[in-house]
Enzyme design. Structure first.
Site, mmCIF file in Angstrom:
data_model
loop_
_atom_site.group_PDB
_atom_site.id
_atom_site.type_symbol
_atom_site.label_atom_id
_atom_site.label_comp_id
_atom_site.label_asym_id
_atom_site.label_seq_id
_atom_site.Cartn_x
_atom_site.Cartn_y
_atom_site.Cartn_z
ATOM 1 N N ASP A 75 0.864 -1.180 0.000
ATOM 2 C CA ASP A 75 0.000 0.000 0.000
ATOM 3 C C ASP A 75 0.905 1.236 0.000
ATOM 4 O O ASP A 75 1.869 1.304 0.776
ATOM 5 C CB ASP A 75 -0.855 -0.029 1.273
ATOM 6 C CG ASP A 75 -2.107 0.808 1.157
ATOM 7 O OD1 ASP A 75 -2.113 1.731 0.321
ATOM 8 O OD2 ASP A 75 -3.065 0.559 1.902
ATOM 9 N N ASN A 101 -2.635 13.219 -3.062
ATOM 10 C CA ASN A 101 -3.821 13.729 -3.758
ATOM 11 C C ASN A 101 -4.199 15.123 -3.280
ATOM 12 O O ASN A 101 -4.516 16.010 -4.076
ATOM 13 C CB ASN A 101 -5.010 12.782 -3.540
ATOM 14 C CG ASN A 101 -5.014 11.614 -4.510
ATOM 15 O OD1 ASN A 101 -4.489 11.713 -5.621
ATOM 16 N ND2 ASN A 101 -5.588 10.496 -4.098
ATOM 17 N N ASP A 121 -2.960 10.096 -9.780
ATOM 18 C CA ASP A 121 -3.125 9.072 -10.817
ATOM 19 C C ASP A 121 -1.797 8.770 -11.514
ATOM 20 O O ASP A 121 -1.497 7.624 -11.856
ATOM 21 C CB ASP A 121 -4.154 9.529 -11.853
ATOM 22 C CG ASP A 121 -5.582 9.472 -11.323
ATOM 23 O OD1 ASP A 121 -5.795 8.884 -10.244
ATOM 24 O OD2 ASP A 121 -6.477 10.029 -11.989
ATOM 25 N N GLU A 157 -4.928 2.485 -3.750
ATOM 26 C CA GLU A 157 -3.462 2.553 -3.835
ATOM 27 C C GLU A 157 -2.816 1.252 -3.353
ATOM 28 O O GLU A 157 -1.643 1.234 -2.982
ATOM 29 C CB GLU A 157 -2.930 3.739 -3.017
ATOM 30 C CG GLU A 157 -3.195 3.666 -1.531
ATOM 31 C CD GLU A 157 -4.520 4.309 -1.105
ATOM 32 O OE1 GLU A 157 -4.619 4.735 0.056
ATOM 33 O OE2 GLU A 157 -5.445 4.385 -1.928
#
Length: 323
Positions: free
Chosen positions: A191, A199, A208, A234
């Protein structure tokens, strides 16, 4: 031929049927079916080719326009008494009488068929080849489109890695194979650290971009025999056939270092990940529990400071499903 062609199950079966049909129709001929691979810009043999054929080396790096029939989108012929102005890289290498026919569907060339023959073909033979191709090409195109649609259904659009559906199917298959062969299977779940901050501070487009870059790094870092996919958000997973817990830890550490070296322009935060490792049969013997153990290890890594690899080896017995 048309009727049987329409019930072929996949491209491989259809290619073999086309080859057999044309070789039966043209006595003494040898037929090679070529497929246009647009993803790699290659023209690839999809039916058997003798190891001693001069075409073997030529086809190792053949591009679609290496074949004049593909480039011209029409039949290209070569005979001993007629050498064309422009020599085909493939027909010319064969060194025999040959007729190459493009496989056309809606004006698009999806491949070609190279027919090598001992003597010049009659007009009737040429018509027979053309008719066979006109019957086969739509079927080949439909089978190709089916494969592409199936691949898209199993692929994550952002990273290009297999998606959750493909992961679940592959995990079940690999666990069954490991159980049948009494071989280990490693699982690495990881992860990305502080992805929400990326973000929030850099924007979702950059987020992204980070996911896509990590996906590319993973795909190029794992072994050819391994399976890597995007598990969701993620989170990613890597399945390692033949790897025990120690082997899976080594693979996870290699991935950790590779991801820590990722640099995405416009992202000021470090890109790192936490890794949880499990292995069959030491930690679990069923797909769901194997991932569950890896997930526990993931949370241990998170609690111990992130950007690290952890295993969950405390349990004295591997997890099994209740009877």
């Amino acid at each position: 031929f048309t009727e049987i062609m329409q019930i072929t199950r996949d491209e491989g079966e259809a290619y073999q049927l086309l080859k057999r049909h044309m070789e039966r129709s043209l006595t003494g001929s040898e037929v090679l079916v070529l497929n246009r691979n647009n993803s790699h810009d290659r023209l690839e043999p999809v039916t058997e080719l003798a190891a001693t054929s001069p075409l073997v080396d030529k086809l190792k790096a053949a591009e679609p326009d290496s074949c004049l029939a593909v480039r011209l989108t029409r039949i290209h012929e070569r005979t001993d008494d007629h050498e064309p102005l422009l020599t085909c890289e493939l027909c010319g290498a064969a060194g025999v009488n040959s007729t190459c026919v493009p496989s056309l569907v809606g004006g698009e060339v999806i491949g070609s068929v190279l027919v090598q023959h001992g003597s010049a073909l009659s007009d009737a033979d040429k018509r027979r080849i053309a008719e066979s191709m006109s019957q086969a090409s739509p079927v080949l195109a439909n089978l190709r489109n089916l494969v592409l649609s199936q691949a898209r259904a199993l692929t994550d659009g952002l990273t290009g890695l297999p998606n959750r559906r493909a992961i679940d199917d592959t995990l079940k298959r690999l666990v069954a194979h490991a159980d049948r062969t009494s071989s280990p299977l490693g699982v690495v779940l990881f992860d990305l650290d502080h992805f929400k901050k990326i973000n929030d501070l850099c924007g979702h487009e950059k987020g992204d971009e980070v996911l896509a870059t990590v996906g590319s790094v993973v795909a190029t870092t794992v072994r050819a025999s391994d399976f890597a996919g995007r598990y969701g958000g993620e989170e990613f997973i890597v399945l390692l056939p033949g790897a025990d817990r120690d082997g899976a830890v080594v693979a996870a550490e290699t991935l950790r270092l590779a991801i820590a070296g990722v640099d995405v322009p416009g992202v000021s935060l470090p890109i790192t990940a936490i890794f949880g490792v499990a292995a069959m049969p030491d930690d679990a013997v069923e797909p769901t529990f194997l991932v569950r153990v890896a997930d526990r290890s993931l949370y241990v890594a998170k609690a111990n400071g992130r950007n690290r690899v952890e295993t969950h080896g405390q349990d004295p017995e591997p997890l099994v499903a209740p009877v």
